[in-house]
Design an enzyme around this catalytic site. Sequence first.
Site, PDB file in Angstrom:
ATOM      1  N   SER A 102       0.813  -1.212   0.000  1.00  0.00           N
ATOM      2  CA  SER A 102       0.000   0.000   0.000  1.00  0.00           C
ATOM      3  C   SER A 102       0.851   1.269   0.000  1.00  0.00           C
ATOM      4  O   SER A 102       1.603   1.514  -0.935  1.00  0.00           O
ATOM      5  CB  SER A 102      -0.959  -0.041   1.195  1.00  0.00           C
ATOM      6  OG  SER A 102      -1.910   0.977   1.139  1.00  0.00           O
ATOM      7  N   ASP A 241      -2.378   6.320  -3.483  1.00  0.00           N
ATOM      8  CA  ASP A 241      -1.232   5.683  -2.846  1.00  0.00           C
ATOM      9  C   ASP A 241      -0.718   4.564  -3.748  1.00  0.00           C
ATOM     10  O   ASP A 241      -1.169   4.406  -4.880  1.00  0.00           O
ATOM     11  CB  ASP A 241      -1.590   5.174  -1.449  1.00  0.00           C
ATOM     12  CG  ASP A 241      -2.559   4.011  -1.475  1.00  0.00           C
ATOM     13  OD1 ASP A 241      -3.323   3.896  -2.454  1.00  0.00           O
ATOM     14  OD2 ASP A 241      -2.566   3.202  -0.521  1.00  0.00           O
ATOM     15  N   ASP A 243      -1.012   1.375  -4.085  1.00  0.00           N
ATOM     16  CA  ASP A 243      -1.897   0.387  -4.712  1.00  0.00           C
ATOM     17  C   ASP A 243      -3.252   0.982  -5.080  1.00  0.00           C
ATOM     18  O   ASP A 243      -4.169   0.252  -5.466  1.00  0.00           O
ATOM     19  CB  ASP A 243      -2.070  -0.840  -3.821  1.00  0.00           C
ATOM     20  CG  ASP A 243      -2.809  -0.548  -2.521  1.00  0.00           C
ATOM     21  OD1 ASP A 243      -2.817   0.625  -2.092  1.00  0.00           O
ATOM     22  OD2 ASP A 243      -3.365  -1.487  -1.932  1.00  0.00           O
ATOM     23  N   ASP A 245      -5.794   2.243  -3.544  1.00  0.00           N
ATOM     24  CA  ASP A 245      -7.052   2.004  -2.841  1.00  0.00           C
ATOM     25  C   ASP A 245      -7.395   3.145  -1.894  1.00  0.00           C
ATOM     26  O   ASP A 245      -8.389   3.084  -1.173  1.00  0.00           O
ATOM     27  CB  ASP A 245      -7.038   0.668  -2.089  1.00  0.00           C
ATOM     28  CG  ASP A 245      -6.008   0.605  -0.964  1.00  0.00           C
ATOM     29  OD1 ASP A 245      -5.198   1.532  -0.840  1.00  0.00           O
ATOM     30  OD2 ASP A 245      -6.028  -0.399  -0.213  1.00  0.00           O
TER      31      ASP A 245
END
Length: 445
Positions: A102, A241, A243, A245
């Site tokens: 992440s 960010d 990834d 999400d």
Amino acid sequence: MRKLFGTDGVRGQANVHPMTAEMALALGAAAGRYFRRDGSNVHRVVIGKDTRLSGYMFENALTAGLTSTGMNVLLLGPVPTPAVGLLTPSMRADLGIMISASHNPHEDNGIKFFGPDGFKLSDEAEAEIEALVEAGTEPTLAANIGRAKRIDDGRFRYQERVKSTFPAGMRLDGMKVVVDCANGAAYKTAPEVLWELGAEVIPVGTSPNGTNINKDCGSTAPQAAAEAVVSHGADVGLCLDGDADRIIILDETGRAADGDQIMALLARRWAEEERLKDGTLVATVMSNLGLERFLDAQGMRLERTKVGDRYVVEAMRQNGWNLGGEQSGHIVMTDYGTTGDGLVAGLQFLAEMIRSGQPASALSQVFTPVPQLLRNVRYSGGDPLLVASVKARIDDAEVRLNGKGRLLIRKSGTEPLIRVMAECEDPDLLQQVVGEIVAEVEAAV
């Protein structure tokens, strides 16, 4: 007690336990055995990843473990985490895996699991997989070993789904948008979606090299994007960010708005349209008290959960609620997806700009937050929160804040950090309380 899984899968520094190739191999085998219950060779798993260098290692190790138990593996390559949640049920897979840490630096990585419905696994399912890792799993017969293949159109399937969440007939023509992809999983996806919807796109953080993910860019470091917004005269900035999400919004002056402000805006709009189920927004204990007061004044309610978007989603699913998220920028809209989706949330914000005719600055500061201060203390072993002097300092802070604010002290579920957060209408008292607790924890460490 789970030893491997935290609040968002298994996570840690690459090549350091538990994030080793050996553990990824064992996790793949255990997950394969858990989901391939009937012994047939029709079971499949989709695997996505972000742009970290270590992603290659974990992708190969997981594939080896999964195919050794007879699972067929579909490799998506670099895609946002919500794409895995979408494509797992779409491709009739029994399991989805996202390789990502992440917002963490490139040295870290993580392995997140999704069930056949596209939602993250429950604590109980993760505990069973852990038990299989510890017990060891028998490989399948040679004739039943699974296959692996690359899927070239996974990203494009996801992009079309994202565009379908934007109001029909609405366009971004004439809008100038800075999008910061954190040199992460959405480095192609986000700019392409925005351009295809008509925006003039100024990309930031779209040159990943394996080690620059989240480095001085993205939702946790929006300064570069803010400078781009101002220098290009952009209407808005979207900061994702690693990834993709989560998202942070920048207005036309470069001022940032966090997930609480975005959720407040969407909750108000959805309530007006009678789309907000039971008039309820779901957020974690970290969300600002100002958000709760805003919702109360609007005739809505805030339901709080433990920290972690998975717990937000669990509460939403159990009660039929359709909007939730975290202050950090995870925005979960179960009308559109199964997990936090920064790009979909960003499109909803852009749609509101067009619908209302108001600038980002008027829409991104929906409520006045109560002064809040969060500081992190890194530790390497033991539990500083069990030290007597730390406990005494926290008890003292609780007494001093009584009736004036609130205190939340917790371990991070994704990093070796103690998070010290407090809210208080008195800024001086806020600084004192947090500073004293942090000093005590640092001394204990």
